[in-house]
Scaffold this motif. Structure first.
Motif, PDB file in Angstrom:
ATOM      1  N   LEU A 185       0.861  -1.178   0.000  1.00  0.00           N
ATOM      2  CA  LEU A 185       0.000   0.000   0.000  1.00  0.00           C
ATOM      3  C   LEU A 185       0.901   1.232   0.000  1.00  0.00           C
ATOM      4  O   LEU A 185       1.720   1.415   0.909  1.00  0.00           O
ATOM      5  CB  LEU A 185      -0.879  -0.037   1.248  1.00  0.00           C
ATOM      6  N   LEU A 186       0.760   2.048  -1.053  1.00  0.00           N
ATOM      7  CA  LEU A 186       1.515   3.295  -1.153  1.00  0.00           C
ATOM      8  C   LEU A 186       0.605   4.421  -0.668  1.00  0.00           C
ATOM      9  O   LEU A 186      -0.543   4.527  -1.123  1.00  0.00           O
ATOM     10  CB  LEU A 186       1.907   3.563  -2.614  1.00  0.00           C
ATOM     11  N   LEU A 187       1.106   5.226   0.241  1.00  0.00           N
ATOM     12  CA  LEU A 187       0.275   6.271   0.844  1.00  0.00           C
ATOM     13  C   LEU A 187       0.966   7.619   0.662  1.00  0.00           C
ATOM     14  O   LEU A 187       2.046   7.850   1.209  1.00  0.00           O
ATOM     15  CB  LEU A 187       0.094   5.982   2.338  1.00  0.00           C
ATOM     16  N   ASP A 188       0.347   8.497  -0.139  1.00  0.00           N
ATOM     17  CA  ASP A 188       0.966   9.795  -0.422  1.00  0.00           C
ATOM     18  C   ASP A 188       0.317  10.860   0.462  1.00  0.00           C
ATOM     19  O   ASP A 188      -0.769  11.347   0.148  1.00  0.00           O
ATOM     20  CB  ASP A 188       0.799  10.142  -1.906  1.00  0.00           C
ATOM     21  N   GLU A 189       0.946  11.165   1.572  1.00  0.00           N
ATOM     22  CA  GLU A 189       0.414  12.119   2.555  1.00  0.00           C
ATOM     23  C   GLU A 189      -1.061  11.837   2.855  1.00  0.00           C
ATOM     24  O   GLU A 189      -1.916  12.720   2.695  1.00  0.00           O
ATOM     25  CB  GLU A 189       0.594  13.550   2.042  1.00  0.00           C
ATOM     26  N   PRO A 190      -1.369  10.624   3.320  1.00  0.00           N
ATOM     27  CA  PRO A 190      -2.774  10.211   3.418  1.00  0.00           C
ATOM     28  C   PRO A 190      -3.568  10.964   4.469  1.00  0.00           C
ATOM     29  O   PRO A 190      -4.794  10.932   4.441  1.00  0.00           O
ATOM     30  CB  PRO A 190      -2.673   8.729   3.796  1.00  0.00           C
ATOM     31  N   ALA A 191      -2.879  11.626   5.402  1.00  0.00           N
ATOM     32  CA  ALA A 191      -3.621  12.283   6.484  1.00  0.00           C
ATOM     33  C   ALA A 191      -3.490  13.796   6.437  1.00  0.00           C
ATOM     34  O   ALA A 191      -4.000  14.482   7.321  1.00  0.00           O
ATOM     35  CB  ALA A 191      -3.135  11.744   7.828  1.00  0.00           C
ATOM     36  N   HIS A 220       5.047  14.843   5.129  1.00  0.00           N
ATOM     37  CA  HIS A 220       5.767  16.059   5.487  1.00  0.00           C
ATOM     38  C   HIS A 220       5.921  16.148   6.987  1.00  0.00           C
ATOM     39  O   HIS A 220       6.620  17.025   7.495  1.00  0.00           O
ATOM     40  CB  HIS A 220       4.946  17.287   5.059  1.00  0.00           C
ATOM     41  N   ASN A 221       5.187  15.276   7.671  1.00  0.00           N
ATOM     42  CA  ASN A 221       5.057  15.392   9.112  1.00  0.00           C
ATOM     43  C   ASN A 221       6.077  14.457   9.776  1.00  0.00           C
ATOM     44  O   ASN A 221       5.921  13.233   9.780  1.00  0.00           O
ATOM     45  CB  ASN A 221       3.616  15.001   9.472  1.00  0.00           C
TER      46      ASN A 221
END
Ligand SMILES: Nc1ncnc2c1ncn2[C@@H]1O[C@H](COP(=O)(O)OP(=O)(O)OP(=O)(O)O)[C@@H](O)[C@H]1O
Length: 267
Positions: A185-191, A220-221
């Motif tokens: 699962l690739l998550l690009d800044e999901p939140a 970024h976090n």
């Protein structure tokens, strides 16, 4: 003799047998503009790996390369290798749709389809295999359970997906991706578009999912990377600067450039 490149530590630290993805000499440019330079790294199976670095350093470009999203852009020039479980993902025999089933992607802004909650999760299943309704119902429930959303939606499965909150929509998108049983699962800044409570739910979900799949997270976090990831790769100017176990990278970085970034002295 010059010191060995620090990023190469990741190659020896994560054995090939424990790797899901192996990248070797990966470079990518948009037309004449380079975005990734000669990256070599392994991404461990059933772990969370975070890509961090300042805006424009190439995090999303790298993530998108892992399920060939750049195929749609004719300007993109690529060199080097990306192997998934030992197989080159650009080999002629690889079917891109099947690669994208194996390597699912979740974007920054939740993007549920304009249909019911149930139909969103069943969408990929319908494209893939003929299934009896009862079996499909079971998979939909399993995927919603896996995405920690079932209890909130089980009595409103046929409501529009757009009636959900942003955080619920993002978990629905994750359920939709999980329904087709991906390995990654690739998550690009999901939140990044979500409130703090929804962000915590997504982070809990990421941690819970690594028992069954590999997760790769762009964020970024820094606190988020430290909270959820096992390994962290720091990129700058399209180069892999330092890659290590997350605890090590955040508490004892080897390079001043990494330290400057994680302590906020470089933006
Ligand atoms: N479709 C595109 N066409 C041309 N250049 C692009 C494209 N997408 C990204 N770039 C450029 O490639 C470089 C890397 O961009 P990328 O989006 O991968 O960085 P990033 O680290 O994910 O940034 P951010 O944190 O701001 O999302 C940047 O210089 C960007 O301007």
């Amino acid at each position: 003799m010059p010191p060995a490149p620090v990023a190469a530590g990741a190659v020896t630290e994560i054995p090939s047998a424990a790797s899901c993805f192996e990248l070797e000499g990966l470079s990518l440019a948009y037309g004449d503009t380079p975005a990734l330079s000669n990256l070599t790294l392994r991404i461990p199976r059933q772990r969370v790996t975070a890509f961090i670095g300042p805006s424009g350093c190439g995090k999303s470009t790298l993530l998108r390369a892992l399920n060939r999203l750049h195929d749609l852009n004719e300007d993109v020039q690529r060199q080097g290798h990306i192997r998934l479980e030992g197989q080159e993902i650009h080999a002629p025999e690889v079917v891109v749709a099947e690669l994208r089933r194996r390597v699912g992607m979740v974007f920054q802004t939740p993007n549920p389809f304009p249909m019911s909650i149930y139909e969103n999760v069943a969408f990929g299943l319908r494209l893939q295999v003929a299934m009896k309704k009862r079996q499909r119902d079971e998979v939909v429930e399993w995927a919603l359970q896996s995405a920690a959303l079932w209890d909130e939606v089980k009595d409103r499965l046929y409501d529009s997906a757009w009636s959900l909150s942003g955080g619920q929509q993002q978990r629905l998108v994750i359920a939709r991706t999980l329904a087709v049983q991906p390995e990654v699962l690739l998550l690009d800044e999901p939140a990044s578009a979500l409130d703090p409570i929804s962000t915590l739910k997504i982070e809990e979900l990421i941690r819970s999912l690594k028992s069954r799949l590999t997760l790769v997270l762009v964020t970024h976090n820094m606190q988020q990377a430290a909270r959820v990831s096992d390994y962290t790769a720091f990129l700058h100017g399209g180069e892999l600067i330092e890659y290590a176990a997350t605890d090590t990278l955040f508490t004892n970085p080897r390079l001043a450039r990494t330290e400057n970034y994680i302590t906020g002295r470089m933006g």
